[in-house]
Scaffold this motif. Structure first.
Motif, mmCIF file in Angstrom:
data_model
loop_
_atom_site.group_PDB
_atom_site.id
_atom_site.type_symbol
_atom_site.label_atom_id
_atom_site.label_comp_id
_atom_site.label_asym_id
_atom_site.label_seq_id
_atom_site.Cartn_x
_atom_site.Cartn_y
_atom_site.Cartn_z
ATOM 1 N N LEU A 88 32.509 24.014 -15.320
ATOM 2 C CA LEU A 88 33.030 25.242 -15.917
ATOM 3 C C LEU A 88 33.758 26.100 -14.886
ATOM 4 N N GLY A 89 33.594 25.782 -13.608
ATOM 5 C CA GLY A 89 34.226 26.576 -12.566
ATOM 6 C C GLY A 89 33.294 26.684 -11.371
ATOM 7 N N ASN A 90 33.514 27.683 -10.548
ATOM 8 C CA ASN A 90 32.644 27.985 -9.410
ATOM 9 C C ASN A 90 32.257 29.457 -9.468
ATOM 10 N N ILE A 91 31.094 29.750 -8.928
ATOM 11 C CA ILE A 91 30.617 31.141 -8.944
ATOM 12 C C ILE A 91 31.429 31.957 -7.947
ATOM 13 N N GLU A 92 32.183 32.924 -8.446
ATOM 14 C CA GLU A 92 32.851 33.880 -7.570
ATOM 15 C C GLU A 92 31.918 35.057 -7.293
ATOM 16 N N ASP A 93 31.177 35.462 -8.310
ATOM 17 C CA ASP A 93 30.265 36.591 -8.156
ATOM 18 C C ASP A 93 29.293 36.587 -9.331
ATOM 19 N N LEU A 94 28.254 37.406 -9.250
ATOM 20 C CA LEU A 94 27.313 37.600 -10.345
ATOM 21 C C LEU A 94 27.213 39.088 -10.638
ATOM 22 N N GLU A 95 27.152 39.422 -11.912
ATOM 23 C CA GLU A 95 26.863 40.812 -12.299
ATOM 24 C C GLU A 95 25.362 40.905 -12.569
ATOM 25 N N ALA A 98 19.904 46.272 -13.215
ATOM 26 C CA ALA A 98 18.956 46.938 -12.313
ATOM 27 C C ALA A 98 17.631 46.180 -12.201
ATOM 28 N N ASP A 99 17.248 45.472 -13.263
ATOM 29 C CA ASP A 99 15.962 44.762 -13.247
ATOM 30 C C ASP A 99 16.092 43.323 -12.752
ATOM 31 N N GLY A 100 17.274 42.932 -12.301
ATOM 32 C CA GLY A 100 17.455 41.585 -11.771
ATOM 33 C C GLY A 100 17.949 40.582 -12.786
ATOM 34 N N THR A 101 18.255 41.016 -13.998
ATOM 35 C CA THR A 101 18.827 40.119 -14.997
ATOM 36 C C THR A 101 20.290 39.831 -14.656
ATOM 37 N N ILE A 102 20.660 38.570 -14.753
ATOM 38 C CA ILE A 102 22.060 38.200 -14.528
ATOM 39 C C ILE A 102 22.826 38.485 -15.815
ATOM 40 N N GLU A 103 23.708 39.452 -15.770
ATOM 41 C CA GLU A 103 24.449 39.839 -16.969
ATOM 42 C C GLU A 103 25.656 38.935 -17.195
ATOM 43 N N ALA A 104 26.251 38.479 -16.108
ATOM 44 C CA ALA A 104 27.433 37.632 -16.249
ATOM 45 C C ALA A 104 27.672 36.852 -14.974
ATOM 46 N N ILE A 105 28.281 35.671 -15.133
ATOM 47 C CA ILE A 105 28.759 34.878 -14.000
ATOM 48 C C ILE A 105 30.265 35.053 -13.960
ATOM 49 N N VAL A 106 30.758 35.493 -12.827
ATOM 50 C CA VAL A 106 32.196 35.730 -12.686
ATOM 51 C C VAL A 106 32.827 34.507 -12.032
ATOM 52 N N THR A 107 33.799 33.907 -12.708
ATOM 53 C CA THR A 107 34.562 32.806 -12.121
ATOM 54 C C THR A 107 36.002 33.270 -11.954
ATOM 55 N N LYS A 108 36.854 32.394 -11.426
ATOM 56 C CA LYS A 108 38.253 32.793 -11.226
ATOM 57 C C LYS A 108 38.956 33.037 -12.539
ATOM 58 N N GLY A 109 38.588 32.257 -13.558
ATOM 59 C CA GLY A 109 39.323 32.345 -14.808
ATOM 60 C C GLY A 109 38.688 33.223 -15.869
ATOM 61 N N GLU A 110 37.368 33.381 -15.808
ATOM 62 C CA GLU A 110 36.692 34.054 -16.903
ATOM 63 C C GLU A 110 35.316 34.534 -16.463
ATOM 64 N N ILE A 112 31.304 34.269 -17.655
ATOM 65 C CA ILE A 112 30.374 33.525 -18.491
ATOM 66 C C ILE A 112 29.175 34.413 -18.749
ATOM 67 N N ALA A 113 28.801 34.596 -20.006
ATOM 68 C CA ALA A 113 27.682 35.476 -20.342
ATOM 69 C C ALA A 113 26.403 35.010 -19.661
#
Lengths: 132, 181
Positions: A88-95, A98-110, A112-113
């Motif tokens: 699906l891509g590579n991890i550019e960043d994570l959102e 505050a409680d440590g839940t990953i809200e989104a995976i940021v890739t170059k193109g999109e 991911i929830a």
């Protein structure tokens, strides 16, 4: 809300001493939640962390039991696979909430929830497959 | 996402990934294929990384979560097993070099590779042939395919369905599926 790129390298402060004990070096993720945070000298469970939303990472140092055998990492640039074995891509960043839940995976193109995230390991982040 | 057509040779070296941890536990060393039934039996394995050593464990196809363009997925490392089944050894499974012919006995060529439809139910859908009267090509496996001695047999009309690339093959497979309905 914070991003992994802001969290990595952040100062870590033990609340009972108000001492900066090191910096954030890595995380461990299971399902879509951070379970452990690696600091300079110790790895702590997420229950010890007050919040991921501050300018520094504060934690209850008196409560933690250092976890020595938990694999943590900085997962940026890690491969993302779905359950069908397709990239699906590579991890550019994570959102990160505050409680440590990953809200989104940021890739170059999109983005991911975070609800699609199953785990982050040493080889790949695994996400639920979508069927368009 | 469209399920991909993959060459058997392209699966060699593909990482085997544990979906519960995100760790690579092995790499595909070889694809074990039952020619008589046109089915993938499973995979032999080697350790991940350069010069990875052969592993004693195998991965039966029944334990595979999915075969994708970038990885073979398993639910947990419990999917890797030891097997004494002869068909699951390399000697019992590999058939590259067998002749491919029609039911009427027309030789189409030698088997060079198998074409696998990936996804959660991976299966062989075509043969890649060479050294035949039509040169290299991709032949759909067909419902009537079988094994006779060291030959793989396809329906007569499939000689007209030989394609030269995976895109053409995908279209031909769709037509075959429509004809079956």
């Amino acid at each position: 809300m914070t991003r992994l790129s802001e969290l990595i390298g952040q100062d870590a402060v033990a609340l009972e001493t108000a001492v900066t004990t090191g910096k954030v070096k890595g995380i461990r993720v299971r399902q879509n939640r951070i379970t452990h945070v690696e600091l300079s000298k110790v790895t702590i469970p997420v229950v010890a962390v007050r919040s991921f939303d501050g300018d520094v990472l504060t934690y209850d140092g008196a409560e933690i039991v250092p976890v020595e055998s938990v694999n943590t990492s900085d997962p940026r640039q890690l491969l993302i696979l779905d359950l069908d074995g397709n990239r699906l891509g590579n991890i550019e960043d994570l959102e990160i909430a505050a409680d440590g839940t990953i809200e989104a995976i940021v890739t170059k193109g999109e983005e991911i929830a975070g609800t699609r995230l199953r785990t982050i390991g040493s080889f790949a982040a695994i996400c639920e497959t979508t069927h368009d | 996402m469209t399920t991909a057509l993959l060459r058997g040779a392209d699966l060699i070296g593909r990482p085997v990934v544990d979906a519960s941890t995100g760790d690579d536990v092995a790499e595909v060393r070889d694809v074990l294929f039952d020619a008589a039934q046109g089915k993938i039996l499973g995979f032999t394995l080697r350790r991940p990384g350069f010069l990875g050593r052969r592993m004693k464990e195998i991965l039966p196809i029944s334990q595979v979560l999915a075969v994708g363009t970038d990885a073979v997925m398993i639910l947990t490392t419990n999917a890797l097993t030891h097997s004494d089944d002869e068909a699951m050894t390399e000697e019992g499974g590999a058939i590259v070099g067998d002749r491919v012919m029609t039911e009427s006995g027309r030789i189409l060529g030698e088997l060079k590779d198998v074409i696998v439809l990936g996804g959660p139910e991976p299966r062989v859908v075509a043969f890649e042939i060479g050294d035949g009267p039509t040169g290299a090509g991709l032949v759909p496996i067909g419902a009537a395919s079988g094994l006779s001695g060291t030959a793989l047999i396809v329906p007569d009309e499939y000689e007209q369905r030989i394609k030269t690339d995976l895109t053409g093959l995908a279209a031909e497979l769709a037509l075959i599926e429509e004809d079956r309905k």
